[in-house]
Motif scaffolding. Structure first.
Motif, PDB file in Angstrom:
ATOM      1  N   ILE A  87      22.862  20.202  32.238  1.00  0.00           N
ATOM      2  CA  ILE A  87      23.956  21.159  32.466  1.00  0.00           C
ATOM      3  C   ILE A  87      24.259  21.860  31.146  1.00  0.00           C
ATOM      4  O   ILE A  87      24.975  21.331  30.294  1.00  0.00           O
ATOM      5  N   ILE A  88      23.708  23.046  30.971  1.00  0.00           N
ATOM      6  CA  ILE A  88      23.888  23.769  29.701  1.00  0.00           C
ATOM      7  C   ILE A  88      24.963  24.823  29.901  1.00  0.00           C
ATOM      8  O   ILE A  88      24.828  25.709  30.762  1.00  0.00           O
ATOM      9  N   LEU A  89      26.033  24.701  29.123  1.00  0.00           N
ATOM     10  CA  LEU A  89      27.148  25.655  29.261  1.00  0.00           C
ATOM     11  C   LEU A  89      26.916  26.837  28.332  1.00  0.00           C
ATOM     12  O   LEU A  89      26.683  26.651  27.126  1.00  0.00           O
ATOM     13  N   LEU A  90      26.979  28.023  28.921  1.00  0.00           N
ATOM     14  CA  LEU A  90      26.657  29.259  28.209  1.00  0.00           C
ATOM     15  C   LEU A  90      27.663  30.329  28.582  1.00  0.00           C
ATOM     16  O   LEU A  90      28.619  30.072  29.293  1.00  0.00           O
ATOM     17  N   ARG A  91      27.365  31.554  28.146  1.00  0.00           N
ATOM     18  CA  ARG A  91      28.286  32.671  28.364  1.00  0.00           C
ATOM     19  C   ARG A  91      28.301  33.146  29.819  1.00  0.00           C
ATOM     20  O   ARG A  91      29.268  33.743  30.272  1.00  0.00           O
ATOM     21  N   GLY A  92      27.228  32.930  30.544  1.00  0.00           N
ATOM     22  CA  GLY A  92      27.162  33.402  31.933  1.00  0.00           C
ATOM     23  C   GLY A  92      25.727  33.422  32.405  1.00  0.00           C
ATOM     24  O   GLY A  92      24.824  32.942  31.708  1.00  0.00           O
ATOM     25  N   PHE A 218      15.022  26.091  37.100  1.00  0.00           N
ATOM     26  CA  PHE A 218      16.191  26.619  36.391  1.00  0.00           C
ATOM     27  C   PHE A 218      17.074  27.364  37.396  1.00  0.00           C
ATOM     28  O   PHE A 218      16.568  28.091  38.250  1.00  0.00           O
ATOM     29  N   TYR A 219      18.392  27.186  37.250  1.00  0.00           N
ATOM     30  CA  TYR A 219      19.328  27.854  38.160  1.00  0.00           C
ATOM     31  C   TYR A 219      20.534  28.311  37.330  1.00  0.00           C
ATOM     32  O   TYR A 219      21.201  27.502  36.693  1.00  0.00           O
ATOM     33  N   ALA A 220      20.791  29.627  37.316  1.00  0.00           N
ATOM     34  CA  ALA A 220      21.851  30.192  36.458  1.00  0.00           C
ATOM     35  C   ALA A 220      23.041  30.675  37.288  1.00  0.00           C
ATOM     36  O   ALA A 220      22.869  31.287  38.347  1.00  0.00           O
ATOM     37  N   VAL A 221      24.251  30.400  36.774  1.00  0.00           N
ATOM     38  CA  VAL A 221      25.494  30.700  37.495  1.00  0.00           C
ATOM     39  C   VAL A 221      26.532  31.266  36.515  1.00  0.00           C
ATOM     40  O   VAL A 221      26.543  30.906  35.341  1.00  0.00           O
ATOM     41  N   SER A 222      27.414  32.127  37.028  1.00  0.00           N
ATOM     42  CA  SER A 222      28.545  32.648  36.243  1.00  0.00           C
ATOM     43  C   SER A 222      29.852  32.141  36.819  1.00  0.00           C
ATOM     44  O   SER A 222      30.052  32.223  38.036  1.00  0.00           O
ATOM     45  N   ALA A 223      30.763  31.700  35.976  1.00  0.00           N
ATOM     46  CA  ALA A 223      32.053  31.209  36.476  1.00  0.00           C
ATOM     47  C   ALA A 223      32.926  32.339  37.018  1.00  0.00           C
ATOM     48  O   ALA A 223      33.664  32.156  37.983  1.00  0.00           O
ATOM     49  N   HIS A 224      32.820  33.515  36.384  1.00  0.00           N
ATOM     50  CA  HIS A 224      33.808  34.556  36.700  1.00  0.00           C
ATOM     51  C   HIS A 224      33.653  35.128  38.098  1.00  0.00           C
ATOM     52  O   HIS A 224      34.541  35.832  38.575  1.00  0.00           O
ATOM     53  N   LYS A 225      32.544  34.810  38.761  1.00  0.00           N
ATOM     54  CA  LYS A 225      32.378  35.288  40.139  1.00  0.00           C
ATOM     55  C   LYS A 225      32.863  34.247  41.141  1.00  0.00           C
ATOM     56  O   LYS A 225      32.820  34.466  42.346  1.00  0.00           O
ATOM     57  N   MET A 226      33.279  33.098  40.613  1.00  0.00           N
ATOM     58  CA  MET A 226      33.770  32.045  41.519  1.00  0.00           C
ATOM     59  C   MET A 226      35.160  31.550  41.088  1.00  0.00           C
ATOM     60  O   MET A 226      35.440  30.364  41.073  1.00  0.00           O
ATOM     61  N   CYS A 227      36.005  32.544  40.763  1.00  0.00           N
ATOM     62  CA  CYS A 227      37.413  32.305  40.451  1.00  0.00           C
ATOM     63  C   CYS A 227      37.633  31.673  39.081  1.00  0.00           C
ATOM     64  O   CYS A 227      38.747  31.284  38.743  1.00  0.00           O
ATOM     65  N   GLY A 228      36.582  31.548  38.304  1.00  0.00           N
ATOM     66  CA  GLY A 228      36.714  31.027  36.955  1.00  0.00           C
ATOM     67  C   GLY A 228      36.830  32.164  35.950  1.00  0.00           C
ATOM     68  O   GLY A 228      36.784  33.336  36.308  1.00  0.00           O
ATOM     69  N   THR A 230      35.961  34.698  32.622  1.00  0.00           N
ATOM     70  CA  THR A 230      34.780  35.395  32.116  1.00  0.00           C
ATOM     71  C   THR A 230      34.275  34.662  30.869  1.00  0.00           C
ATOM     72  O   THR A 230      35.005  33.896  30.234  1.00  0.00           O
ATOM     73  N   GLY A 231      33.009  34.913  30.537  1.00  0.00           N
ATOM     74  CA  GLY A 231      32.455  34.368  29.292  1.00  0.00           C
ATOM     75  C   GLY A 231      32.023  32.924  29.376  1.00  0.00           C
ATOM     76  O   GLY A 231      31.812  32.275  28.347  1.00  0.00           O
ATOM     77  N   ILE A 232      31.883  32.394  30.580  1.00  0.00           N
ATOM     78  CA  ILE A 232      31.382  31.017  30.725  1.00  0.00           C
ATOM     79  C   ILE A 232      30.503  30.950  31.983  1.00  0.00           C
ATOM     80  O   ILE A 232      30.774  31.597  32.982  1.00  0.00           O
ATOM     81  N   GLY A 233      29.455  30.202  31.858  1.00  0.00           N
ATOM     82  CA  GLY A 233      28.554  29.994  32.990  1.00  0.00           C
ATOM     83  C   GLY A 233      27.726  28.768  32.694  1.00  0.00           C
ATOM     84  O   GLY A 233      27.955  28.071  31.692  1.00  0.00           O
ATOM     85  N   VAL A 234      26.771  28.521  33.568  1.00  0.00           N
ATOM     86  CA  VAL A 234      25.981  27.304  33.394  1.00  0.00           C
ATOM     87  C   VAL A 234      24.531  27.602  33.735  1.00  0.00           C
ATOM     88  O   VAL A 234      24.244  28.375  34.652  1.00  0.00           O
ATOM     89  N   LEU A 235      23.659  27.004  32.953  1.00  0.00           N
ATOM     90  CA  LEU A 235      22.239  27.012  33.292  1.00  0.00           C
ATOM     91  C   LEU A 235      21.842  25.576  33.588  1.00  0.00           C
ATOM     92  O   LEU A 235      21.971  24.705  32.714  1.00  0.00           O
ATOM     93  N   PRO A 277      31.310  26.009  21.274  1.00  0.00           N
ATOM     94  CA  PRO A 277      31.205  26.495  22.645  1.00  0.00           C
ATOM     95  C   PRO A 277      32.514  27.124  23.125  1.00  0.00           C
ATOM     96  O   PRO A 277      33.539  27.050  22.438  1.00  0.00           O
ATOM     97  N   ASN A 278      32.450  27.723  24.305  1.00  0.00           N
ATOM     98  CA  ASN A 278      33.637  28.321  24.913  1.00  0.00           C
ATOM     99  C   ASN A 278      34.404  27.212  25.632  1.00  0.00           C
ATOM    100  O   ASN A 278      34.329  27.052  26.855  1.00  0.00           O
ATOM    101  N   ILE A 279      35.148  26.447  24.837  1.00  0.00           N
ATOM    102  CA  ILE A 279      35.789  25.215  25.321  1.00  0.00           C
ATOM    103  C   ILE A 279      36.825  25.533  26.402  1.00  0.00           C
ATOM    104  O   ILE A 279      36.817  24.967  27.506  1.00  0.00           O
ATOM    105  N   ALA A 280      37.708  26.477  26.090  1.00  0.00           N
ATOM    106  CA  ALA A 280      38.816  26.769  27.009  1.00  0.00           C
ATOM    107  C   ALA A 280      38.301  27.240  28.365  1.00  0.00           C
ATOM    108  O   ALA A 280      38.822  26.836  29.416  1.00  0.00           O
ATOM    109  N   ASP A 281      37.279  28.067  28.335  1.00  0.00           N
ATOM    110  CA  ASP A 281      36.824  28.634  29.605  1.00  0.00           C
ATOM    111  C   ASP A 281      35.944  27.672  30.390  1.00  0.00           C
ATOM    112  O   ASP A 281      35.866  27.773  31.620  1.00  0.00           O
ATOM    113  N   ALA A 282      35.301  26.727  29.700  1.00  0.00           N
ATOM    114  CA  ALA A 282      34.615  25.659  30.434  1.00  0.00           C
ATOM    115  C   ALA A 282      35.654  24.852  31.217  1.00  0.00           C
ATOM    116  O   ALA A 282      35.455  24.508  32.395  1.00  0.00           O
TER     117      ALA A 282
END
Ligand code: PLP
Length: 405
Positions: A87-92, A218-228, A230-235, A277-282
Motif C-alpha cells: 500500500i504505497i501512499l502517494l499524491r493520487g 498495480f492498481y492506482a486510486v485517488s482519494a479526492h474522487k471518493m469523498c477524501g 485532494t493530494g492523496i491516493g494509493v498505489l 508524506p501527506n500525513i493529514a490527507d492520508a
C-alpha cells in the motif's frame, strides 16, 4: 438503509448557492465533495497531533506515525489489501501511474510493447509515451468499441508473446463511464507474462474494488474522487514485484543507510515514499472510507445507479441530445452534446442556473478524437445527488437548449 437526505446534510458545501440558485453539483468525476467527518479529521490532525512521522522520539511524532500508518491500514482494508508493504501512499492516481511507468522502465527494452486503452485518461497514456521517448518502447492503443468499452477481442489480437510487456487499462473511463472488463484484461496480461496496470481512479468511487481478487499487478486510486481530500491516493502493487523493482524518488524515509560509499533502501512500502508524506490527507482519506462505510456504501451505489439510469433515460428522450457511448456496464457519467451547440456554452449557461458540470476533452483527448468530437458536456453523479436534482437538471437543460436554438 441509505437515506439520501441525511447523507446530504453531512456535506456542508451542498447547502450553498451559486448565482443565487441552489447548487446542483454534477461534476463528481472531476472531484467529489467532502463530508464534515473528513474535514474534522484533517482539522483534528493539525490542531492536536501535527508532527513529522517515523523519525521522532517525542509523543506527537509517535501519535502522528500511528495515525498515518493506521490510515494506511484502513485504506488497505477497504480494498482488501492486508500487507502494508503493498500500500504505497502517494499524491493520487497520476503519481501512482507515473511511478509504475518509471520503475517498470528498468524491466523494458527498446521494441517492447505497452498496450494502453484508447479511452484512458492522459495520466495513463502520457507516462507510457514518455517511456517510448526514453526507452524506445512501443505504445499501442487497445481500441474502444462503438459502445465506449475497450475491446478485449481486439486486445487479444494485438498481444504478442514476449513483446507485449505491459497492459495498462482504466477500470472505468472518465469521459464515458464505461466499466471495462478488468478480469478479462488482467487475465490476458497474465497469460502472456505482461504486467497489468490498472487506473482505478474512476472505479473506486462507484464499485467495491477488491484488489487481490482482481489480481492486477498495480492498481492506482485517488482519494479526492471518493469523498477524501485532494493530494492523496494509493498505489497497490504486488509485494514480489515491488521488492525487485528499483525505488522511484530518492530522499528521506526511502533509505536504510546513506553513505558516499553507497546507499541502501528501506523496506516496503517506505522504499517508494520519499520525503515527508501527506500525513493529514492520508488520515482524511481513511476518514472518508469510514464515512462511506457508515452510510451503507452498497445502498448508496444502488441509489446512484437509479439516478444515473433516470438521467440517461431523460437524456435519450430528447432528440437534440447526443450521448457519448452506451456501455453495457455504465457508472455515474453522462457525456453528451446538444446538437449544434458548443459544450462550453451549454456548461456556462447551466452554471448560471446553479448546475456544475464539466465541459471539454476531460483529459481524454484520444477518446474525443476517436468519436470525432472536440469535447462534450459531462454530467457525473454521486450518491448524494437526488432524483429531484436530475429532474431540475433536465428542466434547466431544456431551457438551455431553447436559448441556444
Ligand atoms: N485517471 C482517471 C480515469 C481520472 O479520471 C483521473 C482524474 O480525473 C486521473 C486518473 C487523475 O487522478 P488524480 O487527480 O489523482 O491525479
Amino acid at each position: 438503509m441509505f437515506d439520501v437526505q441525511s447523507v446530504r446534510a453531512a456535506f456542508p458545501i451542498l447547502a450553498r448557492e451559486v448565482h443565487g440558485q441552489p447548487l446542483v453539483y454534477f461534476d463528481n468525476a472531476a472531484t467529489s465533495q467532502k463530508p464534515q467527518r473528513v474535514l474534522d479529521a484533517i482539522a483534528h490532525y493539525y490542531t492536536e497531533i501535527n508532527a513529522n512521522v517515523h523519525r521522532g522520539v517525542h509523543t506527537l511524532s509517535g501519535e502522528a506515525t500511528d495515525a498515518y500508518e493506521g490510515a494506511r491500514a484502513r485504506i488497505g482494508q477497504w480494498f482488501g489489501v492486508t500487507d502494508p508493504g503493498e500500500i504505497i501512499l502517494l499524491r493520487g492516481a497520476t503519481e501512482g501511474l507515473n511511478l509504475v511507468a518509471q520503475v517498470l522502465a528498468s524491466q523494458l527494452t527498446a521494441g517492447d510493447e505497452v498496450l494502453v486503452g484508447e479511452t484512458e485518461h492522459h495520466a495513463n497514456i502520457v507516462p507510457w509515451q514518455q517511456l517510448a521517448a526514453t526507452k524506445g518502447v512501443i505504445v499501442t492503443k487497445i481500441p474502444v468499441d462503438a459502445d465506449g468499452m475497450l475491446s478485449l477481442t481486439a486486445a487479444k489480437a494485438l498481444v504478442r508473446q514476449g513483446k507485449t510487456k505491459v497492459i495498462a487499462i482504466g477500470h472505468v473511463s472518465n469521459a464515458i463511464g464505461a466499466v471495462n472488463d478488468m478480469p478479462g484484461f488482467i487475465q490476458l496480461a497474465h497469460d502472456i507474462g505482461a504486467y497489468s496496470v490498472v487506473d482505478g481512479a474512476q472505479a473506486a468511487p462507484h464499485l467495491r474494488v477488491n484488489v487481490p481478487a482482481l489480481g492486477a499487478d498495480f492498481y492506482a486510486v485517488s482519494a479526492h474522487k471518493m469523498c477524501g481530500p485532494t493530494g492523496i491516493g494509493v498505489l497497490f502493487g504486488r509485494r514480489e514485484l515491488l521488492e525487485t523493482l528499483p525505488p522511484w524518488q530518492g530522499g528521506g524515509d526511502m533509505i536504510d543507510r546513506v553513505s558516499f560509499s553507497g546507499t541502501t533502501y528501506n523496506v516496503l512500502p517506505w522504499k517508494f515514499e520519499a520525503g515527508t508524506p501527506n500525513i493529514a490527507d492520508a488520515i482524511g482519506f481513511a476518514a472518508a472510507l469510514d464515512y462511506l462505510e457508515s452510510i451503507d456504501f452498497d445502498g448508496a451505489m444502488e441509489h446512484e445507479a437509479q439516478i444515473h439510469a433516470a438521467l440517461i433515460e431523460a437524456m435519450r428522450a430528447r432528440p437534440q441530445i447526443q450521448i457519448l457511448g452506451h456501455p453495457s456496464h455504465w457508472v455515474s457519467v453522462c457525456s453528451f452534446n446538444v446538437v449544434g451547440a458548443h459544450p462550453t456554452d451549454v456548461g456556462t449557461l447551466l452554471d448560471q442556473l446553479g448546475f456544475a458540470i464539466r465541459t471539454g476533452h476531460h483529459c481524454a483527448m484520444p477518446t474525443m478524437e476517436h468519436f470525432g468530437l472536440s469535447g462534450t458536456a459531462r454530467a457525473s453523479l454521486a450518491f448524494y445527488n437526488t432524483h429531484d436534482e436530475v429532474d431540475r437538471f433536465m428542466d434547466a437543460l431544456d431551457r438551455v437548449i431553447r436559448m441556444l436554438a
